[in-house]
Design a protein around this motif. Structure first.
Motif, short mmCIF file in Angstrom:
data_model
loop_
_atom_site.label_atom_id
_atom_site.label_comp_id
_atom_site.label_asym_id
_atom_site.label_seq_id
_atom_site.Cartn_x
_atom_site.Cartn_y
_atom_site.Cartn_z
N TYR A 188 0.83 -1.21 0.00
CA TYR A 188 0.00 0.00 0.00
C TYR A 188 0.86 1.25 0.00
O TYR A 188 0.47 2.29 -0.55
CB TYR A 188 -0.96 -0.03 1.18
CG TYR A 188 -2.10 -1.00 0.96
CD1 TYR A 188 -3.31 -0.59 0.41
CD2 TYR A 188 -1.96 -2.35 1.28
CE1 TYR A 188 -4.34 -1.48 0.18
CE2 TYR A 188 -2.99 -3.26 1.06
CZ TYR A 188 -4.17 -2.81 0.50
OH TYR A 188 -5.20 -3.70 0.27
N ALA A 203 -4.54 -2.12 -10.28
CA ALA A 203 -4.96 -3.20 -9.39
C ALA A 203 -3.82 -3.58 -8.46
O ALA A 203 -2.65 -3.28 -8.73
CB ALA A 203 -5.41 -4.44 -10.18
N HIS A 211 -6.24 -9.33 2.12
CA HIS A 211 -5.14 -8.38 2.32
C HIS A 211 -4.53 -8.59 3.69
O HIS A 211 -5.10 -9.30 4.54
CB HIS A 211 -5.64 -6.94 2.15
CG HIS A 211 -6.68 -6.54 3.15
ND1 HIS A 211 -6.39 -6.24 4.46
CD2 HIS A 211 -8.03 -6.41 3.03
CE1 HIS A 211 -7.49 -5.92 5.11
NE2 HIS A 211 -8.51 -6.03 4.27
N ALA A 218 -7.12 -0.78 3.72
CA ALA A 218 -7.62 -1.46 2.53
C ALA A 218 -8.83 -0.74 1.95
O ALA A 218 -8.96 -0.58 0.74
CB ALA A 218 -7.98 -2.90 2.88
N ARG A 222 -9.35 1.04 -1.82
CA ARG A 222 -10.36 0.53 -2.74
C ARG A 222 -11.47 1.53 -3.01
O ARG A 222 -11.89 1.72 -4.16
CB ARG A 222 -10.97 -0.76 -2.18
CG ARG A 222 -11.86 -1.47 -3.18
CD ARG A 222 -12.29 -2.85 -2.72
NE ARG A 222 -13.31 -2.81 -1.70
CZ ARG A 222 -13.14 -3.15 -0.43
NH1 ARG A 222 -11.95 -3.55 -0.03
NH2 ARG A 222 -14.12 -3.10 0.44
N LEU A 223 -11.95 2.20 -1.96
CA LEU A 223 -13.10 3.09 -2.12
C LEU A 223 -12.70 4.50 -2.53
O LEU A 223 -13.28 5.08 -3.46
CB LEU A 223 -13.91 3.12 -0.83
CG LEU A 223 -14.51 1.76 -0.38
CD1 LEU A 223 -15.31 1.95 0.89
CD2 LEU A 223 -15.34 1.14 -1.48
N GLY A 226 -10.04 3.91 -5.68
CA GLY A 226 -10.51 3.05 -6.76
C GLY A 226 -9.55 1.98 -7.19
O GLY A 226 -9.49 1.62 -8.38
N VAL A 227 -8.78 1.44 -6.26
CA VAL A 227 -7.80 0.40 -6.58
C VAL A 227 -8.40 -0.96 -6.22
O VAL A 227 -8.55 -1.27 -5.03
CB VAL A 227 -6.48 0.61 -5.83
CG1 VAL A 227 -5.48 -0.49 -6.18
CG2 VAL A 227 -5.88 1.98 -6.14
N PRO A 228 -8.73 -1.79 -7.20
CA PRO A 228 -9.28 -3.11 -6.88
C PRO A 228 -8.21 -4.04 -6.31
O PRO A 228 -7.03 -3.95 -6.68
CB PRO A 228 -9.79 -3.62 -8.22
CG PRO A 228 -8.97 -2.90 -9.23
CD PRO A 228 -8.66 -1.56 -8.64
N LEU A 229 -8.61 -4.92 -5.41
CA LEU A 229 -7.72 -5.93 -4.85
C LEU A 229 -8.15 -7.29 -5.37
O LEU A 229 -9.29 -7.72 -5.15
CB LEU A 229 -7.77 -5.90 -3.32
CG LEU A 229 -7.00 -7.02 -2.61
CD1 LEU A 229 -5.51 -6.91 -2.90
CD2 LEU A 229 -7.26 -6.97 -1.10
#
Length: 437
Positions: A188, A203, A211, A218, A222-223, A226-229
């Motif tokens: 991260y 991504a 994670h 996390a 993501r929120l 906007g990074v998808p895991l």
């Protein structure tokens, strides 16, 4: 004290110091600051990098020093703090100096003889003899080649350290779209560095089913960003000629997909920088791949100590610095009496635990200078699981894990039980740490 002898017939300078510290990261500098402050002890720190401070010096984010110094600061400020502390205390700090090997002959069993290393620097060749040598060479991330990722060899492939040096120190441009491999704290941090450099993080991927950071971290990635895991996913192949053009991802169920990107950052998967320890005949722990040490940071080679992330891979800089401070006492005791422990008991872990450090106990003095043990687990441990310490079938200690445990995150075990490992039970075998659900 430090003594310089006449240049040898080979043109190599020969010098003698009380304590030689190899590595100018937080652990080595903190140790040097405390040792030198005692007075009467000549301490020299050498590092192959041009600037002291280790990894923190190119981590511009805040959060360093909040635990050990009780005040937040950036990585460069933290590195400068410990470098200044060592010099102010009277230690000699030399950068751009590489230790090329041990010069006291081949390792013996048991290791004996003087401690001497050969070094090279812009000033030429030197041989440094010391009454004690402290290895604080840290750890590094395994690059793409060591992870055996197939494909072409395009530009745009980094580890976290290479990424930070490219952005923070050299100010070189990156690509436009990046994939981060890993989902632990350093992953991260790499994603944050990429965003600050104007690179879109398309991504993050991890082979684990989840994670390994706090839920808040996390969720923020993501929120808000906007990074998808993608969990249960590994890198199957790198694509591109000249420049990376994409990465083939493979899921645990056999499915595969290709992600278009021009940058990939491999994070985590740390390995101790143990080459010098290995060349010196120091026994390495098979699980951590760092030197096997007891609670006083002593290796099995008399006069050789090891501290910081060399012991096991990666822990926060504050943990490494505290270990350096705590190791000063054992090093001073060695300079005074020179005694080495007669018998050590191995401390071993059972699956799903991966490793533990320290991994040896001195039967004559089983105390642990760190105040506790550091462990890692291969799988997530449920809340209210227990760590069970036993020896020869007898339970010595039981510790509840109220919040459970997660891979790639620190797990600590109290050392209050070590006094129950008695010298008269020297033949009772290793101490074992297991998990009970």
């Amino acid at each position: 004290m430090t003594h310089e002898q006449p240049t040898s017939p080979t043109g190599r300078r020969e010098r003698a110091v009380d304590v030689l510290v190899v590595g100018a990261g937080p652990a080595g500098l903190a140790l040097a600051s405390r040792l030198a402050a005692t007075g009467g002890v000549g301490v020299e720190v050498v590092d192959r990098e041009d600037e002291p401070g280790g990894v923190p010096r190119h981590c511009l984010h805040a959060g360093f020093g909040t635990r050990d110094l009780r005040r937040p600061m950036t990585g460069p400020a933290y590195a400068l703090h410990w470098a200044d502390a060592a010099v102010r205390a009277g230690a000699t700090l030399r950068t751009g100096v590489t230790v090329t090997g041990w010069s006291d002959g081949p390792p013996t069993d048991p290791p004996t003889g003087p401690l001497a290393v050969d070094v090279t620097s812009p000033a030429g060749l030197e041989r440094i003899t010391a009454r004690a040598v402290v290895l604080a060479t840290g750890a590094r991330e395994r690059p793409r080649s060591a992870r055996l990722v197939p494909g072409t060899r395009p530009a745009g492939v980094f580890t976290t350290g290479e990424l930070q040096r490219t952005v923070r120190l050299h100010h070189r441009p990156l690509g436009r779209r990046a994939l981060v491999v890993g989902a632990e704290s350093v992953s991260y941090s790499a994603a944050r560095t990429l965003r600050e450099a104007g690179v879109e993080v398309v991504a993050m991927v991890t082979e684990l089913p989840h994670h390994q950071v706090s839920p808040a971290t996390a969720l923020d990635a993501r929120l808000r960003h906007g990074v998808p895991l993608l969990v249960g996913t590994r890198v199957g192949e790198l694509l591109g000629r000249g420049r990376l053009s994409g990465v083939v991802l493979r899921r645990a169920d056999g499915r595969s997909t290709t992600v278009a990107c021009d940058t990939v950052v491999f994070t985590g998967d740390w390995i101790p920088d143990h080459e010098l320890a290995r060349l010196g005949g120091v026994t390495l722990d098979r699980a951590t791949r760092g030197p096997a040490v007891d609670g006083a940071f002593r290796t099995d080679r008399a006069g050789v100590f090891a501290v910081g992330n060399l012991l096991r891979g990666i822990e926060p800089a504050g943990t490494a610095a505290r270990e350096g401070l705590l190791a000063a006492g054992p090093v001073l005791r060695h300079l005074t009496d020179g005694a080495a422990p007669a018998t050590r008991v191995p401390v071993q872990v059972e699956a799903p635990l991966r490793w533990i450090t320290p991994s040896r106990l001195d039967l004559a003095d089983p105390r642990v200078a760190t105040g506790g043990f550091i462990l890692r687990t291969e799988t997530r441990l449920a809340p209210w699981s227990s760590l069970v310490v036993s020896r020869a079938g007898s339970e010595l200690h039981r510790q509840r894990l109220v919040r459970g445990a997660t891979p790639n995150r620190t797990l600590r075990l109290s050392a209050t039980w070590t006094a129950r490992v008695r010298a008269e039970d020297r033949d009772a075998g290793p101490v074992r740490i297991s998990v009970e659900h």
